[in-house]
Design an enzyme around this catalytic site. Sequence first.
Site, PDB file in Angstrom:
ATOM      1  N   TYR B 130       1.190  17.658   6.154  1.00 17.87           N
ATOM      2  CA  TYR B 130      -0.248  17.936   6.222  1.00 17.87           C
ATOM      3  C   TYR B 130      -0.689  16.739   6.389  1.00 17.87           C
ATOM      4  CZ  TYR B 130      -4.936  19.557   4.887  1.00 17.87           C
ATOM      5  OH  TYR B 130      -5.936  19.980   4.771  1.00 17.87           O
ATOM      6  N   ASN B 214      -6.785  16.188  -0.292  1.00 20.56           N
ATOM      7  CA  ASN B 214      -7.651  16.341  -1.244  1.00 20.56           C
ATOM      8  C   ASN B 214      -7.272  17.088  -2.474  1.00 20.56           C
ATOM      9  OD1 ASN B 214      -8.154  18.790  -0.561  1.00 20.56           O
ATOM     10  ND2 ASN B 214     -10.022  18.595   0.493  1.00 20.56           N
ATOM     11  N   GLN B 259      -7.429  -3.100  -0.627  1.00 18.51           N
ATOM     12  CA  GLN B 259      -7.011  -2.172  -1.572  1.00 18.51           C
ATOM     13  C   GLN B 259      -8.378  -1.156  -2.118  1.00 18.51           C
ATOM     14  OE1 GLN B 259      -3.944  -1.533  -1.711  1.00 18.51           O
ATOM     15  NE2 GLN B 259      -4.253   0.414  -2.585  1.00 18.51           N
ATOM     16  N   HIS B 262     -10.249   1.277   0.107  1.00 18.86           N
ATOM     17  CA  HIS B 262      -9.687   2.800   0.413  1.00 18.86           C
ATOM     18  C   HIS B 262     -10.406   3.767  -0.437  1.00 18.86           C
ATOM     19  CE1 HIS B 262      -5.805   3.007   2.463  1.00 18.86           C
ATOM     20  NE2 HIS B 262      -5.425   1.581   1.946  1.00 18.86           N
ATOM     21  N   GLU B 327       1.893   0.204  -7.246  1.00 18.96           N
ATOM     22  CA  GLU B 327       2.196   0.987  -6.135  1.00 18.96           C
ATOM     23  C   GLU B 327       2.724  -0.258  -5.024  1.00 18.96           C
ATOM     24  OE1 GLU B 327      -0.901   2.574  -4.083  1.00 18.96           O
ATOM     25  OE2 GLU B 327       0.251   3.798  -2.568  1.00 18.96           O
ATOM     26  N   HIS B 328       1.863  -0.925  -4.783  1.00 22.22           N
ATOM     27  CA  HIS B 328       2.032  -2.299  -3.926  1.00 22.22           C
ATOM     28  C   HIS B 328       2.010  -3.758  -4.940  1.00 22.22           C
ATOM     29  CE1 HIS B 328      -0.336   0.559  -1.683  1.00 22.22           C
ATOM     30  NE2 HIS B 328       0.724   0.539  -0.785  1.00 22.22           N
ATOM     31  N   ASP B 361       1.135  -1.309   5.440  1.00 19.12           N
ATOM     32  CA  ASP B 361       0.530   0.313   5.798  1.00 19.12           C
ATOM     33  C   ASP B 361       0.663   0.451   7.192  1.00 19.12           C
ATOM     34  OD1 ASP B 361      -0.649   0.394   3.279  1.00 19.12           O
ATOM     35  OD2 ASP B 361      -2.479  -0.680   3.831  1.00 19.12           O
ATOM     36  N   GLU B 415      32.755  26.926 -25.360  1.00 22.10           N
ATOM     37  CA  GLU B 415      31.182  27.247 -25.102  1.00 22.10           C
ATOM     38  C   GLU B 415      31.000  28.947 -25.299  1.00 22.10           C
ATOM     39  OE1 GLU B 415      29.897  25.396 -21.859  1.00 22.10           O
ATOM     40  OE2 GLU B 415      29.971  23.222 -22.492  1.00 22.10           O
ATOM     41  N   HIS B 420      34.749  32.416 -17.689  1.00 21.81           N
ATOM     42  CA  HIS B 420      35.003  31.082 -17.140  1.00 21.81           C
ATOM     43  C   HIS B 420      36.456  30.642 -17.258  1.00 21.81           C
ATOM     44  CE1 HIS B 420      30.508  30.751 -16.991  1.00 21.81           C
ATOM     45  NE2 HIS B 420      30.672  29.492 -16.201  1.00 21.81           N
TER      46      HIS B 420
END
Lengths: 436, 436
Positions: B130, B214, B259, B262, B327-328, B361, B415, B420
């Site tokens: 996207y 968004n 930053q 943005h 993040e950075h 970036d 179990e 099994h």
Amino acid sequence: MPVKLNSRDADFETRFVEMLSAKREDSADVNDVVAGIIADVRARGDDALCELTAKFDGMDLSADQMRFSPEEIEAEIAKVGAEDRAALALAAERIRAYHARQMPEDVSWTDPDGATLGWRWSAVSAAGLYVPGGQAAYPSSVLMNAIPARVAGVDRLVICVPTPNGVVNPLVLLAAQLAGVEEIYRIGGAQAIAAMAYGTDTIRPVDKITGPGNAYVAAAKRQVFGRVGIDMIAGPSEVLVIAEGDQNPDWLAWDLLAQAEHDADAQSILITTDEALADAVAGAVDRILPGLPRAKIAGASWRDYGTIIITRDLEEAANLSNRVAPEHLELCVEDPQALAPLCRHAGAIFLGAFTPEAVGDYVSGPNHVLPTARSARFSSGLSVLDFMKRTTMAQLTPGALAAIGPAAERLARAEGLQAHGASVAARLAVLNEEVG
Amino acid sequence: MPVKLNSRDADFETRFVEMLSAKREDSADVNDVVAGIIADVRARGDDALCELTAKFDGMDLSADQMRFSPEEIEAEIAKVGAEDRAALALAAERIRAYHARQMPEDVSWTDPDGATLGWRWSAVSAAGLYVPGGQAAYPSSVLMNAIPARVAGVDRLVICVPTPNGVVNPLVLLAAQLAGVEEIYRIGGAQAIAAMAYGTDTIRPVDKITGPGNAYVAAAKRQVFGRVGIDMIAGPSEVLVIAEGDQNPDWLAWDLLAQAEHDADAQSILITTDEALADAVAGAVDRILPGLPRAKIAGASWRDYGTIIITRDLEEAANLSNRVAPEHLELCVEDPQALAPLCRHAGAIFLGAFTPEAVGDYVSGPNHVLPTARSARFSSGLSVLDFMKRTTMAQLTPGALAAIGPAAERLARAEGLQAHGASVAARLAVLNEEVG
């Protein structure tokens, strides 16, 4: 009766797509109830945990009784017999050995421009493992979740397990001990997930939550995702067996039933090139089923979702298997190593007649937490990497910045981000002065 | 005014926790609207896409106009100037080179019991990317999402990008071309996510969807998760800069503002051992800010979320940074290689004064899709691995089954899973007969 399809039939494609899109899970909408429980635990902490545990598990606990003491753990573990203990220890050791090979390596290199690049792996600091109570309290799941976390190097590992009416499975506590987990709480349900995500006075928060659970636990994991990491939300289990004509039909019947006995929503699919084998397996299932302790569950699964498909050849079988993207794929054929490369989408592949899926549930070593409901198209089973994260690293010399910085500046301005560009330009200006 | 804290102050811990827990995102509740859009696209396919595109993007499209033709793509790309083209090509090449090193290897070994174990990586068959329209249509994001998918070996790669009133960013199409993506649709919003997840007559479904968007796009990705894989849901961006006293305050100011520009919800944090530097940077920000084209956005971010922290030493700075899990993370210090190992939780680390975050970036090579909002505690940036999945493999010889099968049988019975156990026992019985 299970569905029987033949790829030569005119309506095969329609009926195969029908089988693929059958919804096996009744997803009870418990989101609102769970949101209320999470809000309550966030607001009232331990008090909410105690009340909810009294309500749902019939246990009157004070906050200082939530955690199993070392003595309580030892007393429970002492109940486990020697043979069970040895079997669980063997499983733990084999799972550990397999997952130890998954440890990723850090990488670093310097490129011709003078940029030193790479990445570094580090473990999550704290992880919480949910273990269902009652009949679904599988010690093997404790090993499969806790050992990869330990191998990854997680500092703090927590288990929450409900103990309805005070009952706990000693094998679960032994599995925790074998995996090196000592912080174990008698708390279950959505309230346990909320406590591990947000923390209370008694239970400190973790960074990642894994482990199976009922619809409430699954909904709670979805809702706390983002606050903490979670593993996948598992759906009903499935197996797909591709078999050639010379295989033992009883063995295949047991494998199909082993999957079916998990859950009435589980699915067992046999694809074979040999119609006589298909009929022999179907007959063996019918013969064996009534004698199983879990005949009702396995019978419902086989009746509602069991599927047998006859194909022209093994390549066609592999192509159909790829469209199913099964959680478990058994290749009961003469040359499984030749067939495996054609099988692109599967959580785990079991090669050859002597690798029944059940050994993978316990002792072969690979993880048994695997992608269900066709999600093997895009996701993987649980691994050491799920308890680690990767940090990318970059260090530029002045020369490297001079070489590649102008392109960054240009792209930043093209995207309308002036300060981005200027953060590069300001450095380049000083470098140019120094050169000048 | 940004918050200024000093770790020596009595109320520091309280105020630091306040800063950490400040909610930066206004999460509009668009879930119901998005659920309606997804249901509509599932029910009516292309017709729904055309109607929704007319409604939201002011574009009257027929189904056969949704996809950009090769000629339309070439005509748009021809508008890009040589310098922008060269910059984007450099970025693409560096991103490709970095991500090529992430290709994982298949592993296989045979253990002493005779079990051949391992795992195999394979690419997702189809991925959808996207790309937001309008001002947020960043060509760099196209490269950062599409190139790892290409490197992974994804067969089919699709882009959906809204073109409000017919406007498309030629650099976005050039980035797609550089990344080798030819299947591009003029569809955006939740309807694009629904189309890629469920498919329509024109847009075939994919297995994994990545890329920013968004609130509607984010909600749609959450809702289709499980049907397809998704990347993370990104929150507002953040940078944390650790700096020693001898650093250039203007450079640091530009980095903080890069930053902040943005998004008004972005966060810029400076941690330094030197109060004089802190004041110099704050002064530089105040001086530079008014002249920025995006002064309003950057100013709001710096005013509401900007933070300066004075610490006793770099170790304390690293510990605080770990609690932020940014993040950075920029390490503008004399010896960044010595400080980096103390910084355990971060999406990406930029070492030294000549590695401004902005180069990351665009052109340094590592991915710029990174975990936000403290999720670097448990997750990683986008990589080649996000477009691949791992299938575990196991093949037992009869001898291996004889060695480890009995433990599996025992655990299965413990179990309560009889079939099994029997699937193993049936094979062992035949083996024992053959031996006997």
